[in-house]
Design a protein around this motif. Structure first.
Motif, PDB file in Angstrom:
ATOM      1  N   LYS A   8      16.849  -1.150  -6.293  1.00 42.98           N
ATOM      2  CA  LYS A   8      15.570  -1.420  -6.965  1.00 42.98           C
ATOM      3  C   LYS A   8      14.602  -2.396  -5.865  1.00 42.98           C
ATOM      4  N   LEU A   9      15.666  -2.855  -4.853  1.00 40.70           N
ATOM      5  CA  LEU A   9      14.909  -3.639  -3.660  1.00 40.70           C
ATOM      6  C   LEU A   9      14.232  -2.671  -2.939  1.00 40.70           C
ATOM      7  N   PHE A  10      14.938  -1.718  -2.552  1.00 37.75           N
ATOM      8  CA  PHE A  10      14.523  -0.383  -1.677  1.00 37.75           C
ATOM      9  C   PHE A  10      13.079   0.094  -2.362  1.00 37.75           C
ATOM     10  N   TRP A  11      12.983   0.492  -3.832  1.00 42.62           N
ATOM     11  CA  TRP A  11      11.792   0.964  -4.369  1.00 42.62           C
ATOM     12  C   TRP A  11      10.673   0.062  -4.446  1.00 42.62           C
ATOM     13  N   ALA A  12      10.942  -1.163  -4.419  1.00 41.80           N
ATOM     14  CA  ALA A  12       9.865  -2.377  -4.692  1.00 41.80           C
ATOM     15  C   ALA A  12       9.212  -2.528  -3.297  1.00 41.80           C
ATOM     16  N   SER A  13      10.295  -2.247  -2.223  1.00 40.95           N
ATOM     17  CA  SER A  13       9.718  -2.279  -0.830  1.00 40.95           C
ATOM     18  C   SER A  13       8.758  -0.995  -0.565  1.00 40.95           C
ATOM     19  N   CYS A  14       9.099   0.113  -0.996  1.00 38.40           N
ATOM     20  CA  CYS A  14       8.333   1.317  -1.030  1.00 38.40           C
ATOM     21  C   CYS A  14       6.901   1.087  -1.451  1.00 38.40           C
ATOM     22  N   LEU A  15       6.803   0.275  -2.764  1.00 39.10           N
ATOM     23  CA  LEU A  15       5.671   0.127  -3.408  1.00 39.10           C
ATOM     24  C   LEU A  15       4.825  -0.853  -2.379  1.00 39.10           C
ATOM     25  N   ALA A  16       5.404  -1.644  -1.969  1.00 40.07           N
ATOM     26  CA  ALA A  16       4.725  -2.669  -1.171  1.00 40.07           C
ATOM     27  C   ALA A  16       4.088  -1.830   0.112  1.00 40.07           C
ATOM     28  N   LEU A  17       4.968  -1.077   0.829  1.00 38.45           N
ATOM     29  CA  LEU A  17       4.289  -0.330   1.824  1.00 38.45           C
ATOM     30  C   LEU A  17       3.079   0.712   1.480  1.00 38.45           C
ATOM     31  N   LEU A  18       3.402   1.114   0.297  1.00 38.29           N
ATOM     32  CA  LEU A  18       2.386   1.980  -0.197  1.00 38.29           C
ATOM     33  C   LEU A  18       1.075   1.274  -0.349  1.00 38.29           C
ATOM     34  N   VAL A  19       1.030   0.023  -0.755  1.00 38.73           N
ATOM     35  CA  VAL A  19      -0.220  -0.776  -0.789  1.00 38.73           C
ATOM     36  C   VAL A  19      -0.834  -0.959   0.696  1.00 38.73           C
ATOM     37  N   THR A  20       0.149  -1.194   1.803  1.00 36.40           N
ATOM     38  CA  THR A  20      -0.281  -1.323   2.886  1.00 36.40           C
ATOM     39  C   THR A  20      -1.059  -0.021   3.605  1.00 36.40           C
ATOM     40  N   SER A  21      -0.261   1.194   3.136  1.00 36.66           N
ATOM     41  CA  SER A  21      -0.597   2.451   3.524  1.00 36.66           C
ATOM     42  C   SER A  21      -1.970   3.163   2.999  1.00 36.66           C
ATOM     43  N   LEU A  22      -2.166   2.624   1.774  1.00 34.88           N
ATOM     44  CA  LEU A  22      -3.573   3.059   0.736  1.00 34.88           C
ATOM     45  C   LEU A  22      -4.658   2.154   1.500  1.00 34.88           C
ATOM     46  N   SER A  23      -4.471   1.042   1.949  1.00 34.42           N
ATOM     47  CA  SER A  23      -5.438   0.244   2.794  1.00 34.42           C
ATOM     48  C   SER A  23      -5.897   0.979   3.967  1.00 34.42           C
ATOM     49  N   PHE A  24      -5.235   1.489   4.810  1.00 35.73           N
ATOM     50  CA  PHE A  24      -5.327   2.386   5.933  1.00 35.73           C
ATOM     51  C   PHE A  24      -6.323   3.629   5.423  1.00 35.73           C
ATOM     52  N   TRP A 139       6.475   6.327   2.998  1.00 34.55           N
ATOM     53  CA  TRP A 139       5.530   5.798   2.210  1.00 34.55           C
ATOM     54  C   TRP A 139       4.132   5.338   2.948  1.00 34.55           C
ATOM     55  N   PHE A 140       4.092   5.195   4.217  1.00 36.03           N
ATOM     56  CA  PHE A 140       3.135   4.868   5.067  1.00 36.03           C
ATOM     57  C   PHE A 140       2.281   6.156   5.062  1.00 36.03           C
ATOM     58  N   PRO A 141       2.591   7.323   5.722  1.00 42.46           N
ATOM     59  CA  PRO A 141       1.693   8.460   5.438  1.00 42.46           C
ATOM     60  C   PRO A 141       1.394   8.964   4.191  1.00 42.46           C
ATOM     61  N   GLY A 142       2.561   8.543   3.379  1.00 40.41           N
ATOM     62  CA  GLY A 142       2.450   9.012   1.655  1.00 40.41           C
ATOM     63  C   GLY A 142       1.172   8.266   0.958  1.00 40.41           C
ATOM     64  N   GLY A 143       0.983   7.217   1.300  1.00 41.50           N
ATOM     65  CA  GLY A 143      -0.065   6.086   0.792  1.00 41.50           C
ATOM     66  C   GLY A 143      -1.463   6.619   1.575  1.00 41.50           C
ATOM     67  N   ILE A 144      -1.395   7.009   2.682  1.00 48.20           N
ATOM     68  CA  ILE A 144      -2.481   7.468   3.536  1.00 48.20           C
ATOM     69  C   ILE A 144      -2.974   8.660   2.715  1.00 48.20           C
ATOM     70  N   VAL A 145      -2.192   9.586   2.511  1.00 44.31           N
ATOM     71  CA  VAL A 145      -2.269  10.840   1.894  1.00 44.31           C
ATOM     72  C   VAL A 145      -3.131  10.561   0.490  1.00 44.31           C
ATOM     73  N   ILE A 146      -2.283   9.638  -0.368  1.00 47.62           N
ATOM     74  CA  ILE A 146      -2.960   9.363  -1.424  1.00 47.62           C
ATOM     75  C   ILE A 146      -4.236   8.652  -1.463  1.00 47.62           C
ATOM     76  N   GLY A 147      -4.365   7.907  -0.424  1.00 46.21           N
ATOM     77  CA  GLY A 147      -5.699   7.127  -0.262  1.00 46.21           C
ATOM     78  C   GLY A 147      -7.004   8.144   0.066  1.00 46.21           C
ATOM     79  N   THR A 148      -6.635   9.077   1.001  1.00 51.68           N
ATOM     80  CA  THR A 148      -7.771   9.962   1.253  1.00 51.68           C
ATOM     81  C   THR A 148      -8.076  10.968   0.133  1.00 51.68           C
ATOM     82  N   LEU A 149      -7.030  11.137  -0.760  1.00 52.65           N
ATOM     83  CA  LEU A 149      -7.121  12.092  -1.732  1.00 52.65           C
ATOM     84  C   LEU A 149      -7.946  11.471  -2.968  1.00 52.65           C
ATOM     85  N   VAL A 150      -7.900  10.102  -2.865  1.00 48.61           N
ATOM     86  CA  VAL A 150      -8.450   8.888  -3.624  1.00 48.61           C
ATOM     87  C   VAL A 150      -9.963   9.120  -3.436  1.00 48.61           C
TER      88      VAL A 150
END
Length: 426
Positions: A8-24, A139-150
């Motif tokens: 659970k700690l690991f997946w919460a960390s991944c979500l936090a990093l997702l926000v970081t990468s979405l911003s990029f 989740w850093f590049p993953g969030g960037i992919v999601i961000g650019t698709l958004v």
């Protein structure tokens, strides 16, 4: 009694990093629109982009010094507060300065996430640090992919960039809730019994200093190119943003399958492999045109895929005494280098554009030209020539890294043989 729920700690960390990468990802996708809406030139856009990279290292370095004292949980509460404030200020931005400060706040939040989560992942999985850090950092590049698709989706739906930024609120609220409910372990350095003196000594060893210097170059190679690829190559291809999506998509897949690669090549071998592919990809990006640019992006994505998590993983495995401070100094240095390089290259890019315009021209005059006029066509042609030139200059860095990581592979091999010889003697 603490109940440490590693998954659970690991997946919460991944979500936090997702926000970081979405911003990029979202910011990279809306840079051109911000320039149009607020009448900003490349130098100003470069400074705004760089601001995220100022807040990031500041938070990482400060976090590295205090995380053992205040704990990883309190640090992540701070990250949550900064994320909320930065996102809100971006949504209601009125011009250059509000964009500047909102980006700074998000950068501080992003750095605080890394300052807490890198040591958290290393602590939760002591037997497979590099592999787990690669899983976490996908989740850093993953969030960037999601961000650019958004961005692409919202642009096609004619929805403004404010709504694109607002999508970041969803994972932010979820990770804030999860972290508030979970117990955290002490950092690995503390639980292993290494003293603060051991930690400070470790960050002054030759091997750590070597990795610190290399991190400056790996970070610029990956993150500067990723943030600016849409701007630098928008006149080379009609799908410049898709290049970023392709590159980061490759990084997601590569990091997801990091385990056998790390096991086969070891962290130092992975870094050498990465430098070779990054250099080849960057050269191809700066010289290819048309659809072949997508092949270049593929090669570049393979190259930069493992840089960041494997650099941190190498230090976590081979210099464990450096603790959270070592990991955060490394990450902070990388982001600071990107900020300086981005600012410098923003102005340099403007200068290159002017160089390719008729003698005596000013950028402001051509930037104000109406689409379809000869001046606008000349400006596009100048940008078409200037973008690849910036990439060619950046190519020097991965070439230096090939030499550096070849040395590292040889050094680690000789160090292991010395350790084996010593063990046999005992």
């Amino acid at each position: 009694m603490q109940n440490i729920q590693s998954n659970k700690l690991f997946w919460a960390s991944c979500l936090a990093l997702l926000v970081t990468s979405l911003s990029f990802g979202i910011r990279a996708g809306m840079m051109n629109q911000l320039g149009v809406d607020f009448k900003l030139n490349a130098t100003q856009l470069g400074t705004i982009t760089a601001t995220a990279f100022w807040g990031f290292p500041l938070a990482m370095v400060v976090g590295g010094f205090i995380v053992d004292v205040i704990g990883m949980k309190r640090l992540l509460v701070l990250a949550f507060v900064f994320h909320l404030a930065g996102i809100a200020l971006t949504i209601f931005a009125q011009g250059y300065w509000t964009l500047f400060f909102s980006t700074l706040l998000i950068g501080i939040a992003n750095g605080t996430v890394e300052a807490a989560c890198n040591p958290l992942v290393a602590t939760l999985y002591p037997k497979e640090k590099t592999t787990r850090l690669n899983y976490f950092h996908l989740w850093f590049p993953g969030g960037i992919v999601i961000g650019t698709l958004v961005v692409t989706l919202f642009v096609n739906l004619h929805l403004g960039w404010q709504l694109q930024v607002a999508t970041m609120l969803i994972p932010t609220l979820i990770y804030g809730y999860l972290f508030s409910r979970l117990d955290f372990p002490p950092t690995e350095r503390v639980s292993s019994g290494y003293s603060s003196g051991d930690m400070y000594s470790a960050v002054f060893t030759p091997l750590f200093i070597f990795m610190f210097v290399c991190m400056l170059m790996t970070a610029i190679t990956e993150l500067f190119t990723g943030q600016w690829i849409g701007l630098l190559l928008k006149n080379v291809t009609d799908n410049a943003l898709l290049l970023l999506t392709l590159t980061t998509g490759i990084m997601v897949v590569g990091r997801a399958f990091a385990k056998p690669i790390v096991k086969k090549l070891e962290p130092q071998g992975v870094l050498l492999f990465s430098a070779i592919f990054a250099a080849a990809g960057l050269y191809m990006l700066s010289t290819f045109t048309g659809s072949s640019v997508f092949l270049a992006a593929l090669i570049f994505g393979i190259g930069v895929c493992y840089f960041w998590p494997t650099m941190i993983g190498f230090v976590a495995e081979n210099i464990p005494q450096s603790g959270a401070l070592g990991l955060n100094l490394l990450g902070g240095a990388g982001m600071f280098a990107v900020s300086i390089y981005t600012m410098f290259m923003g102005g340099f890019y403007d200068g290159l554009i002017v160089k390719h315009l008729p003698a005596g021209s000013t950028l402001a005059t051509y930037a104000a030209a109406t689409e379809g006029t000869p001046e606008a066509a000349m400006l596009n042609e100048a940008k078409n020539l200037a973008g690849p030139e910036v990439l060619k200059i950046t190519l020097v860095l991965p070439i230096i890294l090939i030499v550096a990581f070849t040395f590292l592979v040889v050094y680690m091999r000789s160090r292991r043989s010395r350790q084996l010889t010593g063990a046999q003697t005992i």
